[in-house]
Every structure is written in C-alpha cells, then in structure tokens.
Motif scaffolding. Structure first.
Motif, mmCIF file in Angstrom:
data_model
loop_
_atom_site.group_PDB
_atom_site.id
_atom_site.type_symbol
_atom_site.label_atom_id
_atom_site.label_comp_id
_atom_site.label_asym_id
_atom_site.label_seq_id
_atom_site.Cartn_x
_atom_site.Cartn_y
_atom_site.Cartn_z
ATOM 1 N N LYS A 65 -85.742 -10.433 -51.770
ATOM 2 C CA LYS A 65 -84.885 -9.390 -51.229
ATOM 3 C C LYS A 65 -85.528 -8.037 -51.497
ATOM 4 O O LYS A 65 -86.349 -7.872 -52.396
ATOM 5 C CB LYS A 65 -83.470 -9.452 -51.800
ATOM 6 C CG LYS A 65 -83.325 -9.082 -53.245
ATOM 7 C CD LYS A 65 -81.858 -9.135 -53.629
ATOM 8 C CE LYS A 65 -81.676 -8.560 -55.030
ATOM 9 N NZ LYS A 65 -80.286 -8.481 -55.386
ATOM 10 N N CYS A 66 -85.159 -7.057 -50.686
ATOM 11 C CA CYS A 66 -85.712 -5.715 -50.793
ATOM 12 C C CYS A 66 -85.151 -5.036 -52.038
ATOM 13 O O CYS A 66 -83.949 -5.061 -52.290
ATOM 14 C CB CYS A 66 -85.354 -4.900 -49.539
ATOM 15 S SG CYS A 66 -85.912 -3.190 -49.590
ATOM 16 N N LYS A 67 -86.027 -4.399 -52.819
ATOM 17 C CA LYS A 67 -85.564 -3.755 -54.045
ATOM 18 C C LYS A 67 -84.912 -2.402 -53.766
ATOM 19 O O LYS A 67 -84.273 -1.835 -54.633
ATOM 20 C CB LYS A 67 -86.706 -3.593 -55.038
ATOM 21 C CG LYS A 67 -87.801 -2.640 -54.602
ATOM 22 C CD LYS A 67 -88.881 -2.559 -55.659
ATOM 23 C CE LYS A 67 -89.979 -1.599 -55.242
ATOM 24 N NZ LYS A 67 -91.044 -1.523 -56.218
ATOM 25 N N TYR A 68 -85.037 -1.884 -52.538
ATOM 26 C CA TYR A 68 -84.451 -0.589 -52.208
ATOM 27 C C TYR A 68 -83.055 -0.709 -51.592
ATOM 28 O O TYR A 68 -82.168 0.048 -51.919
ATOM 29 C CB TYR A 68 -85.366 0.183 -51.257
ATOM 30 C CG TYR A 68 -86.695 0.509 -51.887
ATOM 31 C CD1 TYR A 68 -86.808 1.514 -52.830
ATOM 32 C CD2 TYR A 68 -87.829 -0.207 -51.549
ATOM 33 C CE1 TYR A 68 -88.008 1.805 -53.426
ATOM 34 C CE2 TYR A 68 -89.046 0.081 -52.132
ATOM 35 C CZ TYR A 68 -89.134 1.088 -53.073
ATOM 36 O OH TYR A 68 -90.323 1.380 -53.654
ATOM 37 N N CYS A 69 -82.889 -1.681 -50.675
ATOM 38 C CA CYS A 69 -81.581 -1.792 -50.012
ATOM 39 C C CYS A 69 -80.868 -3.107 -50.298
ATOM 40 O O CYS A 69 -79.699 -3.263 -49.964
ATOM 41 C CB CYS A 69 -81.728 -1.609 -48.505
ATOM 42 S SG CYS A 69 -82.605 -2.937 -47.664
ATOM 43 N N GLY A 70 -81.560 -4.093 -50.887
ATOM 44 C CA GLY A 70 -80.926 -5.356 -51.241
ATOM 45 C C GLY A 70 -80.855 -6.369 -50.120
ATOM 46 O O GLY A 70 -80.284 -7.442 -50.288
ATOM 47 N N THR A 71 -81.440 -6.072 -48.964
ATOM 48 C CA THR A 71 -81.416 -6.993 -47.837
ATOM 49 C C THR A 71 -82.293 -8.196 -48.134
ATOM 50 O O THR A 71 -83.415 -8.043 -48.636
ATOM 51 C CB THR A 71 -81.920 -6.296 -46.559
ATOM 52 O OG1 THR A 71 -81.124 -5.159 -46.304
ATOM 53 C CG2 THR A 71 -81.880 -7.230 -45.365
ATOM 54 N N LEU A 72 -81.793 -9.397 -47.841
ATOM 55 C CA LEU A 72 -82.578 -10.608 -48.045
ATOM 56 C C LEU A 72 -83.744 -10.622 -47.083
ATOM 57 O O LEU A 72 -83.615 -10.241 -45.915
ATOM 58 C CB LEU A 72 -81.713 -11.844 -47.846
ATOM 59 C CG LEU A 72 -80.596 -12.044 -48.863
ATOM 60 C CD1 LEU A 72 -79.752 -13.250 -48.495
ATOM 61 C CD2 LEU A 72 -81.157 -12.203 -50.259
ATOM 62 N N VAL A 73 -84.893 -11.071 -47.552
ATOM 63 C CA VAL A 73 -86.105 -11.097 -46.744
ATOM 64 C C VAL A 73 -86.049 -12.297 -45.818
ATOM 65 O O VAL A 73 -85.787 -13.421 -46.251
ATOM 66 C CB VAL A 73 -87.354 -11.166 -47.649
ATOM 67 C CG1 VAL A 73 -88.609 -11.319 -46.810
ATOM 68 C CG2 VAL A 73 -87.429 -9.941 -48.528
ATOM 69 N N SER A 74 -86.282 -12.056 -44.562
ATOM 70 C CA SER A 74 -86.287 -13.121 -43.569
ATOM 71 C C SER A 74 -87.711 -13.640 -43.412
ATOM 72 O O SER A 74 -88.648 -12.876 -43.245
ATOM 73 C CB SER A 74 -85.775 -12.588 -42.224
ATOM 74 O OG SER A 74 -85.925 -13.566 -41.242
#
Length: 154
Positions: A65-74
């Motif tokens: 997941k992105c450490k800036y926005c928390g979005t899971l990586v696809s």
C-alpha cells in the motif's frame, strides 16, 4: 501527495493547509513531506507497480500500500480508463419520468399511445426507440384490458 504533519497533534494535512484540521495549530513553518503536486509530472512511461494509482507517488519495491495515501497497490496490469464510473446509482429525473410514464401506460394505455406517438417523431434515435416501446406497450395493454373485460363480463 505531499502532506504537512502538524507539530502539535501529528495529523497529516494537505500541502496547501495553513492550519491543522484537527487542532488548528499553525502550519506556516512546517515543511511538506512527500512530492509536491506541482512537481508531479506523469510521463506515461512509469509502470503501474512503481507509482500509486491514487496519488501518483513513487512506491517502494514490493509495497502493498502507498505510504502517503494508504491506497492498496494494484498488481493488475490492465490499463485504467481516464474516466471513472459513478457508482452512485441515484435516479435521475429522466429515469423517474420514464418509470412513471411506463407505469401510467400499464394502467391507462392511452397515455403510452399519446406520449409514444409524440416522442417517436423526435430527432434523437434513443427517444424514437422509447416512443416505439411506449406505443407497443400501450397497444399490448389495450389488448390485455379488452381480454380481461371480455373474460370477466362474458
């Protein structure tokens, strides 16, 4: 996506924020962390796995997941469209009106015949198809009502 971390409460704020959204502390001298939006340029050559699909920040190797926005990586490699579908399926005025016209055609078939006859002469192909559908529904409902009338009173 750059964030300003509040020195008072530790909350992450937008890079353009002047005060903290939680504790209202001044963020005037706080340095944004991450990549500024003004510095972001998408060249199209970055692979999907190295850039966050939401905030376009660089991702660490193997990040989930992105450490800036928390979005899971696809990890899906299919290209994403430039538009997004609106998942909110609230009825629009056109859909509500059409639903009411269809219901009134079922109850009072002459409504479908009149509205369908008028709309079928429209320049818009979709409206012509809608008009034809209302005409057919009106005729079918007249036949059904005549049959029910004959069956009940015969």
């Amino acid at each position: 996506m750059a964030v300003k971390v509040c020195p008072g409460c530790g909350e992450g704020n937008k890079e353009t924020a002047h005060v903290c959204v939680v504790c209202s502390s001044s963020l005037r001298d706080v340095v944004p962390q991450g990549t500024l939006n003004s510095d972001k340029k998408y060249s199209g050559s970055l692979s999907k796995s190295s850039v966050c699909s939401h905030c376009h920040e660089s991702l660490e190797e193997g990040a989930l997941k992105c450490k800036y926005c928390g979005t899971l990586v696809s990890r899906i490699s299919s290209p994403q469209p430039y538009y997004q579908y609106d998942e909110d399926l609230t009825p629009t005025p056109d859909n509500v009106a059409m639903t009411l016209i269809v219901i009134s055609t079922i109850v009072i078939p002459i409504v479908g015949l009149i509205v369908g006859g008028v709309v079928s002469f429209s320049d818009d192909r979709d409206k012509q198809d809608t008009g034809k559908m209302l005409l057919i529904l009106g005729l079918v409902m007249i036949v059904v009502q005549l049959f029910l009338f004959w069956w009940i009173f015969a």
